[in-house]
Scaffold this motif. Sequence first.
Motif, PDB file in Angstrom:
ATOM      1  N   THR A  86      48.405  12.457  55.749  1.00 51.05           N
ATOM      2  CA  THR A  86      47.674  11.930  54.603  1.00 51.05           C
ATOM      3  C   THR A  86      48.655  11.155  53.750  1.00 51.05           C
ATOM      4  N   ILE A  87      48.255   9.974  53.317  1.00 46.19           N
ATOM      5  CA  ILE A  87      49.120   9.168  52.462  1.00 46.19           C
ATOM      6  C   ILE A  87      48.431   8.963  51.124  1.00 46.19           C
ATOM      7  N   ILE A  88      49.198   9.085  50.059  1.00 47.83           N
ATOM      8  CA  ILE A  88      48.693   8.845  48.712  1.00 47.83           C
ATOM      9  C   ILE A  88      48.929   7.382  48.383  1.00 47.83           C
ATOM     10  N   TYR A  89      47.821   6.681  48.104  1.00 52.83           N
ATOM     11  CA  TYR A  89      47.855   5.238  47.853  1.00 52.83           C
ATOM     12  C   TYR A  89      47.547   4.937  46.390  1.00 52.83           C
ATOM     13  N   ASP A  90      48.104   3.827  45.910  1.00 53.72           N
ATOM     14  CA  ASP A  90      47.796   3.320  44.575  1.00 53.72           C
ATOM     15  C   ASP A  90      46.480   2.555  44.608  1.00 53.72           C
ATOM     16  N   ALA A  91      45.809   2.511  43.471  1.00 55.22           N
ATOM     17  CA  ALA A  91      44.651   1.652  43.215  1.00 55.22           C
ATOM     18  C   ALA A  91      43.529   1.770  44.233  1.00 55.22           C
ATOM     19  N   PRO A  92      42.932   2.969  44.380  1.00 50.10           N
ATOM     20  CA  PRO A  92      41.790   3.094  45.283  1.00 50.10           C
ATOM     21  C   PRO A  92      40.573   2.360  44.723  1.00 50.10           C
ATOM     22  N   ALA A  93      39.649   2.009  45.612  1.00 50.44           N
ATOM     23  CA  ALA A  93      38.446   1.275  45.198  1.00 50.44           C
ATOM     24  C   ALA A  93      37.230   1.798  45.950  1.00 50.44           C
ATOM     25  N   GLY A  94      36.075   1.720  45.317  1.00 50.67           N
ATOM     26  CA  GLY A  94      34.831   2.043  45.984  1.00 50.67           C
ATOM     27  C   GLY A  94      34.574   3.506  46.222  1.00 50.67           C
ATOM     28  N   ILE A  95      35.214   4.369  45.451  1.00 55.72           N
ATOM     29  CA  ILE A  95      34.988   5.805  45.577  1.00 55.72           C
ATOM     30  C   ILE A  95      34.687   6.367  44.187  1.00 55.72           C
ATOM     31  N   ALA A  96      34.214   7.586  44.137  1.00 57.24           N
ATOM     32  CA  ALA A  96      33.871   8.216  42.860  1.00 57.24           C
ATOM     33  C   ALA A  96      35.105   8.305  41.956  1.00 57.24           C
ATOM     34  N   GLU A  97      34.915   8.013  40.683  1.00 55.15           N
ATOM     35  CA  GLU A  97      36.033   8.025  39.736  1.00 55.15           C
ATOM     36  C   GLU A  97      36.688   9.393  39.626  1.00 55.15           C
ATOM     37  N   ASN A  98      35.923  10.478  39.791  1.00 53.40           N
ATOM     38  CA  ASN A  98      36.508  11.811  39.672  1.00 53.40           C
ATOM     39  C   ASN A  98      37.301  12.231  40.910  1.00 53.40           C
TER      40      ASN A  98
END
Length: 186
Positions: A86-98
């Motif tokens: 699993t990689i933690i990425y910056d600036a996700p998009a298109g998913i629930a804010e919580n």
Amino acid sequence: MREEIEKALDVLKRGGLILYPTDTVWGIGCDAANAAAVQKIYTLKKRDDSKALICLVNNYGMLEKHVDNVPKMAYTILDIAVNPTTIIYDAPAGIAENLVANDNTLAIRIVDHEFCKKLIRYLGRPLVSTSANFAGKPTPKSFKEIDEAILKGVDYVVNLQKETIAKNPSTIIKLGSDGGVKIIRE
């Protein structure tokens, strides 16, 4: 398998929670774009919603759709990884804010599990995946170790691979915008 995918998909589309096998451990999941469903997971697990959850995607295309700028290092890590990573990425998009951590990051794994890949493909969005335990309790190594309250707290339990002993949870790596790599969990 097809029938199980259809049942799980129906629950996910209605904002429900599923309990399902993954390429690591049994997971509690929901549609990653449904904030109310994500909140149900935090409530069920008795987990502080400041602690981020992992999302599963089924391929690089879906990853790129939900991360503004996938670092080249991520592809290298994923190509050479022996275990689920699993990689933690910056600036996700298109998913629930919580689902987004306070530092505007999201943990995502490209899953390598036939049921999960197909379910995600038909859902058309990432799937939340968090271990089937209460916050602070050990991760179950098999289906029979899952607490009865977790089993009753989800809307559907996928009827596949219940006899399989789970693997270890995925390795978690954080990629910094500066190119740094930090191992969070091995």
